[in-house]
Design an enzyme around this catalytic site. Structure first.
Site, PDB file in Angstrom:
ATOM      1  CG  HIS A 294      -0.350  -0.140   2.526  1.00 20.67           C
ATOM      2  ND1 HIS A 294       0.059  -1.356   3.024  1.00 20.67           N
ATOM      3  CD2 HIS A 294      -0.054   0.777   3.486  1.00 20.67           C
ATOM      4  CE1 HIS A 294       0.573  -1.189   4.237  1.00 20.67           C
ATOM      5  NE2 HIS A 294       0.517   0.100   4.528  1.00 20.67           N
ATOM      6  NE  ARG A 309      -0.782  -0.182  11.228  1.00 18.58           N
ATOM      7  CZ  ARG A 309       0.510   0.022  10.962  1.00 18.58           C
ATOM      8  NH1 ARG A 309       0.867   0.552   9.811  1.00 18.58           N
ATOM      9  NH2 ARG A 309       1.428  -0.284  11.862  1.00 18.58           N
TER      10      ARG A 309
END
Length: 318
Positions: A294, A309
């Site tokens: 990513h 996260r």
């Protein structure tokens, strides 16, 4: 007005073959690519507990009809896991869950990691990325998979955007099985069975002082992983090297290793393998860290972007 066809030049008339024109080796070439979302022979079935809306040909799907603030039934968890394997990253618009609810959702896939290298959120296993006009520009705009410097890199991660800038701050994901599929056979043969060294130092030394990293060297020694790993649930081959943490291929001299690694990590840059997500506050993304890389786009300065996260511990790559 009369149009006439020009006569061929003497050079063109006498040339019997194309001149040699070489391009640099190990490049990315135009042409049709293999775009295979699931392994050959995979049994695709309808999802029974939610609506799935594809966001790309290969990777990325929005999940509708799931309330992430509530516990998952075993059947719903199984359906979501199959969607994760098949689409690699799942998006939940407007979830707006608390940090505890985010943790509870991730725990359906295993124990959560802690990361002493990143800012802590509301719990030891919640990482907080708070980027504003006064923040140091760190941990963005590079293709990578999370924590591959660990012996057991993360299975996946659940990210929620708490605050979004008025424009920018998107995240992209790339399908590393597709990246492997489209390598030439010559490159596949070179990396078959190869191992690469992963180390946390390259990814963090740009932003931290040596005295901050020295105490962590013993906790995170260099590890080796396969250059091509197999997905533990599908057996599919995937590239498993990245710019942030992969330092060299074992058994190659530095020049050869650098050139081959450069070619391999560039595969994530191919748009056909990617999905791009434009965030709204409260959105959640859940991705398979084993199968993807990513890239967080750093184009929103001086506006603020706040994300939290949680990461799920994974297995040792094989």
């Amino acid at each position: 007005m009369v149009f006439t066809t020009p006569s061929p030049s003497p050079t063109a008339a006498t040339t019997s073959s194309l001149r040699e024109a070489r391009v640099p080796a190990d490049g990315l070439f135009e042409g049709r690519r293999v775009l295979r979302r699931v392994p050959e022979g995979w049994d695709e079935r309808p999802y029974e507990h939610f609506e799935l809306v594809p966001q790309g040909r290969l990777i990325g799907a929005e999940i509708r009809g799931v309330d992430l603030s509530r516990p998952l039934s075993p059947a719903l968890r199984e359906d979501l896991n199959r969607a994760l394997i098949e689409w690699k990253v799942l998006f939940f618009r407007g979830a707006r869950i608390t940090s505890d609810q985010q943790r509870a959702f991730a725990l359906n896939w295993g124990e959560l990691e802690t990361n002493p290298l990143l800012a802590r959120g509301s719990a030891d296993d919640v990482v907080r990325f708070d980027k504003g006009a006064d923040a140091t520009a760190t941990f963005e705009n590079v293709w990578h998979a999370d924590v591959t410097f660990r012996e057991r890199p993360a299975l996946g991660a659940v990210l929620q955007l708490r605050e979004v800038p008025p424009v920018g701050g998107d995240t992209l994901w790339a399908d590393m099985a597709a990246a492997y599929d489209n390598l030439t056979q010559e490159v596949k043969d070179r990396i078959d069975g190869a191992q690469a060294v992963h180390d946390f130092i390259p990814g963090f030394a740009r932003f931290y002082r040596p005295e901050q990293l020295l105490p962590l060297q013993g906790e995170f020694p260099p590890v080796t992983h396969p250059v091509v790993r197999r997905h533990p649930e599908t057996g599919r081959r995937m590239l498993f090297v990245n710019t942030s943490f992969t330092t060299r291929i074992v058994g190659m001299d530095r020049a050869e290793s650098d050139r081959l690694l450069g070619h391999l990590v560039r595969q994530a840059q191919v748009p056909e393998y990617q999905v791009r997500f434009r965030w709204q506050a409260g959105d959640v993304a859940f991705w398979d860290n084993r199968a993807t890389q990513h890239y967080a786009v750093d184009d929103y300065f001086p506006h603020r972007r706040v994300a939290e996260r949680v990461a799920i511990a994974g297995d040792r790559p094989r």
